[in-house]
Structure formats: C-alpha cells, structure tokens
Write a protein that holds these residues in place. Sequence first.
Motif, mmCIF file in Angstrom:
data_model
loop_
_atom_site.group_PDB
_atom_site.id
_atom_site.type_symbol
_atom_site.label_atom_id
_atom_site.label_comp_id
_atom_site.label_asym_id
_atom_site.label_seq_id
_atom_site.Cartn_x
_atom_site.Cartn_y
_atom_site.Cartn_z
ATOM 1 N N GLU B 145 0.598 -0.987 0.098
ATOM 2 C CA GLU B 145 0.033 -0.020 -0.051
ATOM 3 C C GLU B 145 0.916 1.373 -0.071
ATOM 4 O OE1 GLU B 145 -3.655 -2.002 2.675
ATOM 5 O OE2 GLU B 145 -1.888 -0.473 3.762
ATOM 6 N N TRP B 260 -3.953 -13.730 -1.959
ATOM 7 C CA TRP B 260 -4.286 -12.803 -2.715
ATOM 8 C C TRP B 260 -4.138 -12.804 -4.166
ATOM 9 C CZ3 TRP B 260 -6.445 -8.694 -1.178
ATOM 10 C CH2 TRP B 260 -6.603 -8.528 0.435
ATOM 11 N N SER B 263 -7.389 -13.659 -5.200
ATOM 12 C CA SER B 263 -8.348 -12.993 -4.952
ATOM 13 C C SER B 263 -8.356 -11.801 -6.247
ATOM 14 C CB SER B 263 -8.078 -12.225 -3.629
ATOM 15 O OG SER B 263 -8.192 -10.901 -3.726
ATOM 16 N N ALA B 264 -6.818 -11.467 -6.708
ATOM 17 C CA ALA B 264 -6.789 -10.455 -7.967
ATOM 18 C C ALA B 264 -5.487 -10.816 -8.526
ATOM 19 C CB ALA B 264 -7.039 -9.185 -7.194
ATOM 20 N N GLU B 267 -3.199 -8.266 -9.931
ATOM 21 C CA GLU B 267 -2.573 -7.219 -9.196
ATOM 22 C C GLU B 267 -1.557 -7.788 -8.231
ATOM 23 O OE1 GLU B 267 -5.752 -4.816 -7.543
ATOM 24 O OE2 GLU B 267 -6.629 -4.486 -9.459
ATOM 25 N N TYR B 268 -1.739 -9.040 -7.599
ATOM 26 C CA TYR B 268 -0.755 -9.646 -6.706
ATOM 27 C C TYR B 268 -0.239 -10.890 -7.422
ATOM 28 C CZ TYR B 268 -3.713 -6.552 -3.765
ATOM 29 O OH TYR B 268 -4.485 -5.615 -3.201
ATOM 30 N N ASP B 279 4.504 -1.443 -11.321
ATOM 31 C CA ASP B 279 3.109 -0.552 -10.839
ATOM 32 C C ASP B 279 2.030 -1.516 -10.392
ATOM 33 O OD1 ASP B 279 3.569 2.050 -10.841
ATOM 34 O OD2 ASP B 279 3.423 2.415 -13.009
ATOM 35 N N HIS B 280 1.449 -1.185 -9.331
ATOM 36 C CA HIS B 280 0.067 -1.916 -8.845
ATOM 37 C C HIS B 280 -0.938 -0.820 -9.238
ATOM 38 C CE1 HIS B 280 -2.908 -2.848 -6.144
ATOM 39 N NE2 HIS B 280 -2.311 -4.060 -6.183
ATOM 40 N N PRO B 281 -2.001 -1.244 -9.752
ATOM 41 C CA PRO B 281 -3.117 -0.328 -9.985
ATOM 42 C C PRO B 281 -3.745 0.757 -9.014
ATOM 43 C CG PRO B 281 -3.999 -2.631 -10.176
ATOM 44 C CD PRO B 281 -2.461 -2.898 -9.875
ATOM 45 N N ARG B 282 -3.609 0.557 -8.007
ATOM 46 C CA ARG B 282 -4.006 1.404 -6.739
ATOM 47 C C ARG B 282 -2.903 1.969 -6.140
ATOM 48 N NH1 ARG B 282 -8.447 -0.600 -7.493
ATOM 49 N NH2 ARG B 282 -7.275 -2.413 -8.100
ATOM 50 N N TRP B 283 -1.573 1.523 -6.007
ATOM 51 C CA TRP B 283 -0.574 2.181 -5.308
ATOM 52 C C TRP B 283 0.839 2.412 -6.198
ATOM 53 C CZ3 TRP B 283 -2.926 -2.279 -3.013
ATOM 54 C CH2 TRP B 283 -4.108 -1.900 -2.143
#
Lengths: 210, 325
Positions: B145, B260, B263-264, B267-268, B279-283
Amino acid sequence: MVLMQPTARQLTGIKALVHVLALVPLARLVYLVFTDALVEPLQYITHSTGDWTLYFLCIALAVTPLRRLSKWNWVLKLRRMLGLYAFFYGLLHFITFLWFDHFFDVAAMLKDVAKRPFILVGFIAFVLLIPLAATSTNAMVKRLGGKNWLWLHRLVYAIVPLGVLHYWWMKSAKNDLAQPLLFACIVGALLLMRVWWARQKSKAPARASA
Amino acid sequence: MLIKRSSNGIDLPFSSEITPRHVFEARRDFIRQIAAGTIASGALLEMLTREAFAQGTGQKLPARLNPSYSALDKQTPRKDATTYNNFYEFGTDKSDPAENAGTLRTRPWTVAIEGEVKKPMTLDIDSLLKLAPLEERVYRLRCVEGWSMVIPWVGYSFSEIIKRVEPTGNAKYVEFITLADRQQMPGVRSRVLDWPYVEGLRIDEANHPLTLLTLGMYGEVLPNQNGAPVRLVVPWKYGFKSAKSIVKIRFTRDMPRTAWNKSAPSEYGFYSNVNPDVDHPRWSQASERRIGEDSFLSRKRKTLLFNGYNDVGSLYSGMDLKKWF
C-alpha cells in the motif's frame, strides 16, 4: 410546525446548524492530526475526505426525494450548501492526493491519473464538480438563466455514480466491497426515484397541467 | 548454545544506537546472568519463555542481535508497529487487529510440517523457540500500500527448519497455511478472502538466510496482531507475503495458490518482490512513506528494488520481473 414551514428566522438557524454539522468531520480530522493520534495521517485524511465527499453528495441527492415525500419544500434551500460541502471535501481529497502522492508535482499527478484508472475516474468526477461549484451563486443562476443552470447541474447525476465507481474500484483490489456496495445501493435508489417520478409525470401530463 | 561470542570479543555492536533501551538492557542482564554462571543457557531460555507465555504478550524474548542482517534505519515506534496492521482475519481496518486480536489463543499451538519432506514433523511453540538460537534482526518492511516500517524481529532463518525436515528432490515450493478460526478471528466470517490465508515461496527463496521464522519483535513475544505466535518475515517482498499465525507448512512440487493471488491475480503476483518499476493499479510502488519518521509535510522516499536487499537479486537472475511480478 417548524418542519412543515419554518419561519425565515428558523431557517437561518437550521442553516447555521447544518454549517456546524458539516464542519464537524473537518474539525475532527484537524484534531486527530494535531494530537498525533494517527499513525499514517495522510492516508487517513485521504480516505476520510473521500468518504465525506460521497456522504455529502448522497445527502444533497436526497434533498429532492425528501421534499417530495415529506412535502417540506424548504429543504430545497439547503441543497446548494450541501452540494458545496461535497465540493469542499472533494477539493480537500484532491489536494491531499496531490500532496500525499505527488508533493504538488502536477506533471507526476497527471501521469498517475492517466495510468491508474480508478484515479482517472475520481479525477473526472472532481473536474465535473468544478463548474457546478463555480455556478452556485445567485448571480450565476441569473447569468446562465434558470433552464441552462438546471441543465448544467444535472451533471451531478453523472458525477455521483463516477464517485461511487472510483470508491468501488479502489476497494475492489482488497475485496472489501461492503461499503461501496452500500453507496451504490443508496445512490441507485436516489436516482431510480427520479426516473420513476419522471415517468409518472410523462404518463399523466394532462392531469398535471389541469 | 544460545550465546555466541564474536571473535573480536565485542558483543552487540551498535545495539545502543538501534535497539530500544529496555531491550538492550534486558539483553545485558541476560548475558550477565550467564556470565555469573547462575544457570545453563538452554534452561534459562526455557524458563524465560515459559514465563513469557504464561503472562501473555509483552513478555521479553531474549535474543542476540545479528548485526549482519540488521538495517541501521531508525526503528518504527513499537506503538505504531502494533496498532497499524493489516491482518484481515481480525478486520480490514488498520486498527482492527489491535482491537480484535485479543481473542486469539496462542497456546497450545502446533505447526505441522509436511509434504515433500523426508522427515515430516509437528512442532509445538516450545520446540520452535528452542529449535535454533534466537536472533534479533532489524528489517525494513514495505507494504504494497505504499508505507514502510523498520522493525526489530526475533527469530531465526527459516533454513533451520528446512535443514531438519530434509526436503525431497520434488520439493520446489513451500506453502504457508495460517489459522482461520471463526471463533477466534472475527474477520474470517467475512468473505474478503478465501480462507485460510495461504502464502508461498520458491524453495530457494525460503532457504535464503534473510527469510526469518519469527517468534517475537521489539525483544518481546509477538503481539497477536502481528502474527503470534509464529510468522514468517520476508523483507524483500511486500508485507503480505509474510504469513502470520502459521499452523501448517507444506513442501510442494507445484506453485502454491496464494490468497491474494487467487483474489486478484492481475494485481498480486506470486513473487511480489518490492519493485519500484512494477506498478500496482492502486498504489504507486515508486515511493513510500516511512511510518513514524517521514513527516506528512515531507516528500515520500524512493522505494528500492528488493526493498534494498540486493543480495537476493541472484535468486531472480534471468527472470523478467515485470512478467513475474
């Protein structure tokens, strides 16, 4: 009864009360930051200002249904300030993002907005709020003309779902969808009521004008 | 043998600079006791640790600082590291684990080690505490995060376990399965993740000396919210790779399906190495905020590849880390 038809004085009092209540979240945030109660202040500020933007958008959207269901016509007089508070918290949310993530580096921010879709959606919603906030004065209503003004402010029907999508997308990576789902249901209900009323109106135009 | 003396005769270099006062003072008392010949070291450890668990968390867990695996960064205040946690079994808010983890019973506790090993075994927490000398290591922790901490952990290299269970030639991965008990863990009732929480490492990653089987932090027994009684710490990967409250360790042929990643998956990834370029799409992973050190007026600090643990680079030579994120 006050609720049915408050006097001008009572209405001023109600407005003052709404102002105070609307600033409580900000006061709380300032208190928490300056008492060092937060481990990661900027993340907390980002989330909290984002939450309150959505709360105020929902409250502002609830004014018309409340007025129709309760016949309290005066609540309409609170709508503009509620909308402005949504913009106020949205602006704080945006500034925090600019500060927290990018330290006021606008170029880096724009790059980030383009790269991460959930931020792009939130950014669009925020940008669309700007003309609404800018035309919130009586002088602007006059300048635009009532009809144009109303039309412009219907943008909110696009802005709020974008805000919910932004929140949903942010939360979806962690599968924590209970709150975005709640927002989606509330906003969905508030918008569907309008669709329903618009249909009723178009079905019975003769009676309405009679 | 618990206490090893370094060849130059100087014990615990830098400890006064980077270890909290009560920890290094406790350690000195401990050494003094041994020097006085009051009690054999093994027996003392047993006594101290039994005492520790009988009284719950916050109890001392003596360990020798390992300076070669200790970052000199300023340590995160214990209060921050124990109140700002991701541990979804106790809720999704950062403050939830500290509030809700009191219900977790960490004794009795056993860890089953099985799968592609010649000597499967089940170890209880006392055996784990005695399996190898406890070390204190100060590691940087980088959360996916975008925040980071610096935490003095207590434990020993996970390779100590690997040595004892003797993996077969088929063992390519290690899977860590953690407790998922609805009674003790309120978060497990929500469907945020597919419980139990599962994490995994490639066997060479698990065997890397930095990979720490962790039983304590800040010189004390692990607080429940930090993954008591036993967790892993893999400092060059994002925090979620370090499984907490482990009950089962399986050596497998195939890559484990981690919580994780299930779950996604976009992303993980399985590897989830700290990497400022992926990059991570959120952070944004390019930078991070050091909790308790970086003021919120300051610019975020740059994130280092492998969280600055460059030694591990050889584990991934020839791999495209953008693909194997």
